[in-house]
Each structure stands twice: as C-alpha cells, then as structure tokens.
Design an enzyme around this catalytic site. Structure first.
Site: not given
Length: 397
Positions: A140, A176, A178, A265
C-alpha cells in the site's frame, strides 16, 4: 538454474512493529515458523539472511520521494523534532493513524525492502528457483506517503530492481483481500510489469480502489487486471475467478518471473474484511501460481507476505501451506489426502508472544466448512463475481 527454494530469514521483521496492540504484528511470523518447525518442514539450510542493504537504500530513493524519505528518517528518531511531528499527517504517519511512526522505522522498513530485493536477486541470478520473504508484501505504500501499515513498498522495490538489473518482464500477483494499489500505481504505465490483484471490492473496503476499469494507462494499458470480489465470497467463486484471471494474464503477458503477494486476510475469520473463504484457497492458490511459473517463467517465483489479521488461526496455516508448496514438501501429500488436511502438530503452538484468541485454535491444516453457517445470497454473489471478471478480462488478450 538451481532447483532449490530459499527462505529469506529477515531479522528486520521483528523491528517493524507499530505497537503491541496494532493488527500488523510480527507474532504472525513467529507463529508461522513455529508451525513449520513443529511439522519438520523448515530446513535451516534453506534459510538465508538478506543482503543488498546498500542497493535497497538506492532503490528506495529511486521509487520514493526524497521529502517523504527524509520525514520517515526524522520520525524514526527516539525523540522526533517538533517539525517532523507536525509533518507526520501529511505523509500518512500520524501517531493516531493506521500507520503510526515508531523508533527506527526507516531502518526496519529498509530492511524489509532489502529482503524482498534479495529474494528477487537470488531467483533472477539462478541461485534459486523460488524464494519466500514473508516479512515483505507492503503493497500500500506510495511514492510520497505511507498507507495501510506500509512505509516503503518492498514489492515495488523488488520489481524495480528486477527491471533495472535483469530487464525481465514481471507478472505481479496480489491475493491480499485489500487491493494492491501501491504496486499498481507504481507501474500503471509500464508495459513490462503486469499487475493482477484479486480483492474485496473497493465499494466496501480499504483502499477503495481496484475496479475492473483500472486497466493501466499509456503504454501500460492492458497490463493491469483487477478482480473485484463481492463481500461474503466463498471458496468456489474465489478460486474460479482467480484461476481464469491468472491463466489469461500469464498466457497473454508471457512473464519471465512471477512476484506474488500473499496477504491471507480473505479468510472468513479475518476481522478486517468481509470475504468468507476457508483455508482451501491458501492450499490451491500457491499450487496454481507455481504451475504458471513453471509453464511460463522456467519456475522463477518470488513470494512475499502481506496482510492477515487473525494471527493465530489463519496466518500460520496459510503461510505454512505457501512454503510447503514452494519447497515441494512431502507433507503436502497427506494434507491433500484428507478432507480437513489432517491434524496439525500436537506441539504447536509453543509461542508465548502476544495474546491468544478467546476462541479455540484449529486442530487441522484445512477448515471443516461443513460446520460453518451457510452464506445467504451465495448464487447471487457468484453471478456478480463472474460478471465482474468478464468485464475485467475484456481488455486482456
């Protein structure tokens, strides 16, 4: 080319610590190593320390803005100046934010960059076929700011290093939950880096991006693929979409190496997202990636860690399954032969760090999904995911 797999054993991972209560906690790595050791699956001869520390500093200065790096360094002091503290929010490093600054932050984050670059160099040089650096995957971070627990973008640094030193075409795969936004935007106009991210839709989850219409720009148009999953997606739909996207991207792009990010996740137990997958995707997904690496990239595969916030029940099993696949460990045969993957070692966990969850720890490698409450709207979610995939694939080959 060598046929071995190496594990980058990075002591910087323990220093990359926001606080004892922060969800991005190094206990995840400790528990994973503990599980693999209890399983007899972590050969110490395959564990190597990272190098390239000076090179990492140079690459960091090449991909991150000078004023941002300077602020990170100043906030890394035991007692940052008032000026540095006043600038912290501008760079995503405020004390009460998601990525708070901490002592020796620059040194720890740069150490993680060195680890991911070392993994990439080992594979591209032929010293190893596959390399795993679990402390990495900080996808990120942006050129000018921290975000989502990520200070420096080690994945982008490793890819930039590969491009500079070896001129190789890189397929970056981000699993991921995200969206892998930082890596995507670093290479959004680069036709030699293909970014594929499968994640929960940004309509409901941080960072609010990763939609099918994000396809790259300029010369990089068509080298960006986003697979947006609906909340409460389960294994069958997730795996079907991932497999189709992966096979199409690899066939069209023809990579020289795969760099993958393995945040875990997307599991139903994870507290920071809404995808409802089981441990099955963490067994099947590495197997798919390895097969594609062997078909298109002479086996060259660098894997990084990432998110995952159920520290005890999910991350150790998911990351252990990744290592077992990468190292072609014989334990996989018994895991695949049983519906629940077979029992976990009785000696695990033997880690006293951090606090244990209030719920029972798993006793098997995979999950007994038959005991889970069935998800409502399963058919509707599956159809929406398939439609999103169809839209995303329109510009790929």
């Amino acid at each position: 080319m060598a046929s071995n797999t190496i594990w980058i054993n990075n002591t910087a991972s323990d220093a990359y610590r926001f606080s004892d209560d922060h969800p991005f906690h190094p206990v995840r790595l400790e528990l994973t190593e503990n599980l693999l050791n209890a399983s007899g699956a972590l050969d110490r001869s395959l564990m190597v320390p990272p190098g390239l520390h000076d090179e990492a500093q140079r690459i960091i200065h090449g991909i991150h803005r000078a004023d941002y790096i300077q602020t990170v360094m100043e906030l890394s002091r035991a007692a940052p100046s008032a000026g540095a503290l006043s600038q912290a929010p501008q760079y995503g490093l405020e004390t009460d934010g998601e990525t708070p600054h901490f002592p020796n932050m620059h040194q720890a984050a740069a150490g993680l960059v060195a680890g991911s670059m070392s993994a990439a160099d080992a594979v591209m040089s032929g010293r190893a076929t596959r390399a795993l650096h679990l402390p990495g995957g900080l996808h990120h971070a942006f050129p000018d700011r921290a975000a989502g627990f990520c200070v420096y973008n080690d994945a982008a640094a490793a890819i930039a290093f590969i491009r500079e030193k070896y001129g190789a075409r890189v397929l970056y795969i981000d699993t991921d939950v995200h969206h892998g936004d930082g890596v995507q935007w670093f290479f959004y106009t680069d036709p030699n880096v293909f970014t594929l991210s499968i994640h929960e839709t940004g309509k409901f989850l941080f960072p609010g991006s990763g939609f099918p219409y994000e396809r790259g720009d300029s010369a990089g148009y068509g080298a960006c693929l986003n697979i947006s999953m609906e909340p409460y997606t389960e294994d069958d739909s997730w795996l079907a979409c991932f497999e189709q996207a992966l096979l199409r991207a690899a066939r069209v792009f023809q990579p020289d190496i795969i760099v993958s990010q393995h945040g875990c996740d997307a599991h139903a137990f994870d507290p920071l997202a809404h995808i409802h997958c089981s441990m099955r995707i963490y067994r099947e997904m590495p197997r798919m990636i390895r097969a594609v690496a062997e078909q298109y990239a002479d086996g060259r595969w660098v894997a990084l860690g990432g998110g995952g916030y159920d520290h005890w029940r999910v991350v150790p099993r998911a990351w252990s399954l990744l290592w077992l696949e990468m190292s072609n460990h014989p334990l996989l045969s018994s895991i695949d032969a049983s519906a629940d993957g077979g029992p976990l070692p009785s000696l695990w966990p033997s880690v006293a760090l951090h606090r244990k969850p209030d719920v029972p720890l798993p006793s098997s490698w995979l999950d007994d999904v038959q005991s889970w409450t069935p998800m409502p709207r399963r058919a509707e979610i599956t159809v929406k995911n398939a439609k999103n995939l169809e839209i995303a694939l329109q510009h790929i080959g």
